[in-house]
Scaffold this active site. Structure first.
Site, short mmCIF file in Angstrom:
data_model
loop_
_atom_site.label_atom_id
_atom_site.label_comp_id
_atom_site.label_asym_id
_atom_site.label_seq_id
_atom_site.Cartn_x
_atom_site.Cartn_y
_atom_site.Cartn_z
N HIS A 15 -36.64 92.75 1.48
CA HIS A 15 -35.74 93.59 2.28
C HIS A 15 -36.52 94.78 2.84
CE1 HIS A 15 -31.92 91.79 0.79
NE2 HIS A 15 -32.64 91.52 -0.27
N TYR A 54 -33.90 82.48 -5.24
CA TYR A 54 -32.87 82.60 -6.27
C TYR A 54 -31.55 82.04 -5.78
CZ TYR A 54 -31.65 86.79 -3.57
OH TYR A 54 -31.33 87.64 -2.56
N HIS A 68 -37.71 86.35 0.23
CA HIS A 68 -37.65 87.40 1.24
C HIS A 68 -37.87 88.77 0.64
CE1 HIS A 68 -33.55 87.13 -0.40
NE2 HIS A 68 -33.49 88.44 -0.19
N TYR A 103 -33.75 90.12 -9.52
CA TYR A 103 -33.74 91.52 -9.12
C TYR A 103 -33.49 92.39 -10.35
CZ TYR A 103 -33.17 90.39 -4.12
OH TYR A 103 -33.34 89.95 -2.84
N ARG A 158 -31.33 81.40 -1.78
CA ARG A 158 -31.93 82.21 -0.71
C ARG A 158 -33.42 81.87 -0.57
NH1 ARG A 158 -30.86 86.74 1.53
NH2 ARG A 158 -31.52 85.48 3.26
#
Lengths: 235, 180
Positions: free
Chosen positions: A160, A145, A158, A106, A155
């Site tokens: 958000h 990640y 995905h 991110y 995780r």
């Protein structure tokens, strides 16, 4: 348009506030029973979008942060329909998305994962649903990640999502997953959802959304709480 | 009486996670993406009676949370306002909003709706901000429906800087959250 009907969170589909396997819920979930209130004007209305105009590339994460060239990774289309609980489309509602890049990193300053940032990718976008409740984003498939919840925690891939709908009760923040992710069974965030609700967050590969020679398409339809009053068929 | 209307299953909620800032509150956190909303809900040059509402969000151990996002939704029939702010851009983890106090509707005490989001919340939490200098608080139907010892948790205290409203997720001071 009829009167707005409120529906509560359906706790057979929704995750609970406290899910101890997802450790951060332990100190952050409200512990006392929720208080039930009467709906007033203030709950009855959605946000004001003021004079804000979306940027022309806001819906295209493969282009909205280009500095030197195209971002790295698998280009995808994510599209679907936003409806209420009666299947009535929700037009002109804002959808905001954010995600990791193809390497699972991110751009957020606190992300400590040792993976590269992509100088051509921000990972944030937004769009409005059209008159039929449909939306479409172009993006890069996000990578998996690691995170600190437990030893060797990863995780699933995905994106958000943040949605509004017509009022304060239809507000939704969620995550869209990808089909058959082998990390599902190990993820306490996904598994906090009751079993029959989980598949509702898994997008499906859809060739009718896929753009030939350009990008694979994933369909993700979203149902927001509540609905408009509609007449009964039989009285 | 039957209905042929089929109810579609609600899309489940998931946590906002720790990394929402560049998507939802980008300018506040210094990211190169335009924000469509922030914590200035009114233009002070056009509104004489602006107020500041500020506070922190505390976890069950009493630590101020630095990755919560707060939204304020208000509507008194005359003015409809919306604001959004994260608790992670200020060293002491404060949020603050510039707005106006809503008018009373139907004799109820004026209030602002609040939605709280954070890592560690799989569903967002709804609460309200009432104001300590409002006499209508004493007769308000919603406040009266809350156990007396908890009413103060949703009443913002008037201070020399505006109104202070702290949110406690758990513990003795736990804020009243609503089912909406």
């Amino acid at each position: 348009m009829g009167k707005l009907i409120y529906n509560q969170f359906d706790m057979e589909l929704q995750p609970p506030y406290k899910a101890p396997d997802y450790k951060s819920t332990i100190l952050r979930a409200p512990s006392k029973p929720l208080i039930i209130t009467k709906k007033n004007l203030s709950e009855l209305s959605g946000p004001v979008f003021k004079d804000f105009k979306l940027g022309i590339l806001d819906h295209d994460l493969t282009k909205n942060a280009i500095k030197y060239g195209d971002p790295i990774g698998e280009r995808i289309v994510v599209s679907g329909k936003v409806t209420n609980e009666l299947g009535q489309p929700i037009p002109n509602t804002l959808i905001e998305i954010w995600q990791a890049n193809a390497a699972g990193k991110y751009i957020h300053k606190v992300d400590q994962h040792d993976a590269p940032l992509d100088p051509n990718f921000l990972g944030a976008g937004r769009c409005m649903t059209d008159a039929n409740g449909n939306y479409k984003f172009y993006t890069i498939k996000p990578g998996a990640y690691p995170w600190g919840n437990h030893h060797n925690a990863w995780r699933p891939n995905h994106i958000h999502f943040s949605l509004f709908g017509g009022d304060i009760s239809s507000r939704l923040i969620t995550q869209m997953y990808f089909p058959k992710d082998p990390l599902f069974e190990f993820d306490p965030i996904y598994n906090a959802i009751p079993k029959r609700g989980r598949e509702l967050l898994v997008s499906s590969l859809d060739l009718s959304i896929t753009e030939p020679e350009y990008a694979l398409g994933y369909r993700f339809d979203i149902v927001l709480r509540g609905h408009n009053e509609t007449p009964f068929e039989n009285k | 009486m039957t209905t042929t209307n089929k109810i579609s299953p609600q899309t489940p909620s998931q946590t906002i996670g720790p990394y929402f800032a560049y998507g939802l509150t980008p300018e506040q956190y210094g990211y190169n993406f335009k924000s469509w909303v922030d914590n200035k809900m009114v233009d002070p040059s056009k509104n004489l009676n602006t107020i500041t509402i500020y506070g922190k969000v505390y976890d069950g151990k009493g630590n101020a949370i630095n990755d919560a996002m707060i939204e304020l939704w208000q509507n008194d029939g005359e003015t409809k306002l919306f604001g959004r702010y994260g608790t992670g851009s200020d060293e002491s983890n404060h949020f603050s909003f510039l707005t106006i106090k809503p008018n009373s509707v139907d004799g109820q005490a004026p209030y602002i709706n609040v939605i709280v989001y954070m890592r560690g919340q799989l569903l967002h939490s709804y609460t309200r901000i009432y104001f300590s200098d409002e006499e209508l608080n004493n007769s308000d139907i919603t406040l009266k429906s809350i156990p007396k010892e908890r009413q103060h948790t949703i009443i913002a205290n008037k201070t020399s800087d505006g109104y202070e409203f702290n949110i406690y997720m758990q513990g003795l001071k736990e804020t009243v959250f609503f089912q909406i």
